[in-house]
Write a protein that holds these residues in place. Structure first.
Motif, short mmCIF file in Angstrom:
data_model
loop_
_atom_site.label_atom_id
_atom_site.label_comp_id
_atom_site.label_asym_id
_atom_site.label_seq_id
_atom_site.Cartn_x
_atom_site.Cartn_y
_atom_site.Cartn_z
N ALA A 1 3.97 8.21 -5.86
CA ALA A 1 3.74 8.52 -5.31
C ALA A 1 3.77 7.66 -3.82
O ALA A 1 4.02 7.29 -2.66
CB ALA A 1 2.87 9.79 -4.59
N LEU A 2 2.87 7.14 -4.42
CA LEU A 2 2.07 5.29 -3.43
C LEU A 2 3.54 4.31 -3.62
O LEU A 2 3.32 3.44 -2.34
CB LEU A 2 0.99 4.95 -4.83
CG LEU A 2 -0.46 5.86 -4.71
CD1 LEU A 2 -1.76 4.75 -5.33
CD2 LEU A 2 -1.10 5.78 -3.24
N ALA A 3 4.05 3.91 -4.41
CA ALA A 3 4.88 3.54 -4.35
C ALA A 3 5.68 3.64 -3.52
O ALA A 3 6.39 2.59 -2.27
CB ALA A 3 5.83 2.82 -5.88
N LYS A 4 6.43 4.40 -3.40
CA LYS A 4 7.00 5.44 -2.42
C LYS A 4 6.92 4.83 -1.24
O LYS A 4 7.92 4.61 0.34
CB LYS A 4 7.77 6.89 -2.92
CG LYS A 4 8.70 6.72 -4.20
CD LYS A 4 8.85 7.96 -4.05
CE LYS A 4 10.11 8.78 -5.24
NZ LYS A 4 10.09 10.06 -5.84
N ARG A 5 5.97 5.13 -0.31
CA ARG A 5 5.22 5.20 0.55
C ARG A 5 5.10 3.54 0.55
O ARG A 5 5.07 3.51 2.27
CB ARG A 5 3.64 5.70 0.76
CG ARG A 5 2.68 5.75 1.87
CD ARG A 5 1.63 6.67 1.41
NE ARG A 5 1.61 7.69 1.40
CZ ARG A 5 0.06 8.30 0.26
NH1 ARG A 5 -0.81 8.07 0.67
NH2 ARG A 5 0.07 9.60 0.38
N GLU A 6 5.30 2.75 0.05
CA GLU A 6 4.66 2.25 -0.25
C GLU A 6 5.89 0.85 0.78
O GLU A 6 5.90 -0.06 1.51
CB GLU A 6 4.06 0.62 -1.17
CG GLU A 6 3.05 0.70 -1.27
CD GLU A 6 1.67 0.38 0.58
OE1 GLU A 6 2.12 -0.13 1.46
OE2 GLU A 6 0.81 0.53 0.44
N GLY B 1 8.13 3.05 1.83
CA GLY B 1 8.54 3.45 3.45
C GLY B 1 7.95 2.91 4.41
O GLY B 1 8.40 3.15 5.24
N ARG B 2 6.78 2.43 3.90
CA ARG B 2 6.11 1.27 5.02
C ARG B 2 7.61 0.34 5.50
O ARG B 2 7.22 -0.67 6.57
CB ARG B 2 4.75 1.26 5.09
CG ARG B 2 4.05 2.08 5.16
CD ARG B 2 2.60 1.84 4.25
NE ARG B 2 2.14 2.80 4.24
CZ ARG B 2 0.47 3.24 3.96
NH1 ARG B 2 -0.17 1.91 3.60
NH2 ARG B 2 -0.13 4.13 4.28
N ASN B 3 7.90 -0.35 3.91
CA ASN B 3 8.52 -1.72 4.67
C ASN B 3 9.80 -1.76 5.02
O ASN B 3 10.43 -2.66 5.65
CB ASN B 3 8.59 -2.12 3.19
CG ASN B 3 7.16 -2.57 2.81
OD1 ASN B 3 6.30 -3.30 3.32
ND2 ASN B 3 7.44 -2.67 1.00
#
Length: 297
Positions: free
Chosen positions: A288-293, A295-297
Motif C-alpha cells: 500500500a505504501l509502495a503504491k502511494r509513493e 502515485g505521488r511520483n
C-alpha cells in the motif's frame, strides 16, 4: 478460535496434572511392593501356626474340632474395600462379587462388617445393611488396630449371637497390576484342610509335645490363625487397591499425554497462523505504501 495465551495456560495445567499423576504412580507402585513384602514376611509366622495345628490334629481326630454348619447358616461377612478414591472399579468389583455370593448362600441371618468407607456406599446402594464399618489410617499399626476390632466383632457373632459361619471378601492381586475378587471362609475351620494337616509328613524325626491343656492351646492357635487370615486378607486388599490405582494412573497418564500432544499441535498451528497473518499484514502495508509513493511520483 482459542487464543495463544489460553492454550499456554491449558498446556501448563496439563503439565502440572501430569506431574501429580506421575507422583501417584510412584506412590502406588511403592505401596504394592511394601504390602507384598508384608505378606511374604508373614509366611514364616503362618507356617509356625500351621505346624502347631498339625501337632494338635495329630493327637485328636479332626471331626470334633470343626463343627458342621447348617444348610442355611447364620452368616457373618467381612468385606474389604478402600477409604481412598482414584482406584477404578476396585470397590464396585468386590461389592458386586460379595452380593452375588451372599445371594447364592441365602443365609438365615446376615451381619456385615465393612473395612473402607467407599465400599460401604456401594453395599448400601445394593440394599445390604452394614452392621459396623472401619476406616484405615494408612500405617501398619492401623492395620493391627482394625484387625483386632474386627476380631472382637467376629467373636461377638460366634459367642453371643451363635453365628455358624464367617466369610471374608476381598480383592487379591493377580499377575502384573491386576486383581480379582476372592472369598475365604474364616470360620469354622475347613475340615479338609485340617485333615490335610493331620496327614502331612512332619519335617523332622522328633514330634513336639505340649503340656498345656489341649483345648486352651488349640483355641490359642486358632485365634492366631484367624488373626493372620484377616491380616493377610487386608494386606492383599491394600495391594490390589494400589494395583488398581496404578492402572488408573497409567491410563490417566496416557490420556494427559495425548491431550498435551493435541494442545501442542493446536498451539503451533495457531502460532504459525498468527505469524503468517502478521507477515501478510506487513506485506500488505508495504504494498500500500509502495503504491502511494508511485502515485505521488
Amino acid at each position: 478460535m482459542e487464543g495463544l495465551e489460553k492454550l499456554r495456560r491449558k498446556a501448563k495445567n496439563a503439565a502440572d496434572l501430569h506431574a501429580v499423576v506421575g507422583i501417584m504412580k510412584s506412590i502406588s507402585s511403592s505401596n504394592i511392593h511394601h504390602y507384598e513384602q508384608a505378606v511374604q514376611s508373614l509366611q514364616e509366622y503362618s507356617r509356625t501356626i500351621e505346624m502347631g495345628l498339625q501337632i494338635m490334629v495329630m493327637h485328636r481326630p479332626v471331626e470334633p474340632l470343626a463343627a458342621r454348619e447348617p444348610e442355611r447358616p447364620r452368616l457373618g461377612a467381612v468385606i474389604f474395600g478402600s477409604d481412598q478414591g482414584l482406584c477404578g472399579s476396585f470397590n464396585d468389583q468386590i461389592a458386586s462379587f460379595a452380593m452375588a455370593r451372599l445371594k447364592e448362600i441365602d443365609p438365615e441371618e446376615l451381619a456385615v462388617l465393612a473395612v473402607g468407607g467407599r465400599v460401604v456406599s456401594r453395599l448400601l446402594e445394593a440394599g445390604l445393611a452394614i452392621e459396623s464399618q472401619f476406616s484405615f489410617s494408612g500405617s501398619h499399626p492401623g492395620i493391627t488396630r482394625i484387625m483386632l476390632e474386627v476380631l472382637i466383632g467376629i467373636e461377638e457373632w460366634r459367642a453371643k449371637r451363635g453365628f455358624d459361619r464367617v466369610l471374608l471378601f476381598y480383592n487379591r492381586p493377580a499377575s502384573g497390576a491386576t486383581f480379582a475378587p476372592h472369598m475365604d471362609q474364616l470360620f469354622p475351620l475347613d475340615v479338609k484342610w485340617l485333615e490335610g494337616l493331620a496327614g502331612r509328613k512332619w519335617p523332622s524325626r522328633t514330634l513336639p509335645t505340649f503340656s498345656m491343656d489341649f483345648d486352651r492351646l488349640f483355641a490359642a492357635l486358632v485365634r492366631n490363625y484367624l488373626f493372620f487370615s484377616l491380616y493377610r486378607a487386608f494386606v492383599d486388599s491394600l495391594a490390589s487397591e494400589n494395583a488398581s490405582r496404578l492402572s488408573s494412573m497409567q491410563a490417566a497418564e496416557r490420556n494427559i499425554e495425548d491431550y498435551q500432544h493435541r494442545l501442542n499441535v493446536q498451539y503451533h498451528r495457531q502460532r504459525q497462523e498468527a505469524i503468517t497473518s502478521e507477515l501478510l499484514d506487513v506485506v500488505t502495508g508495504y504494498e500500500a505504501l509502495a503504491k502511494r509513493e508511485e502515485g505521488r511520483n
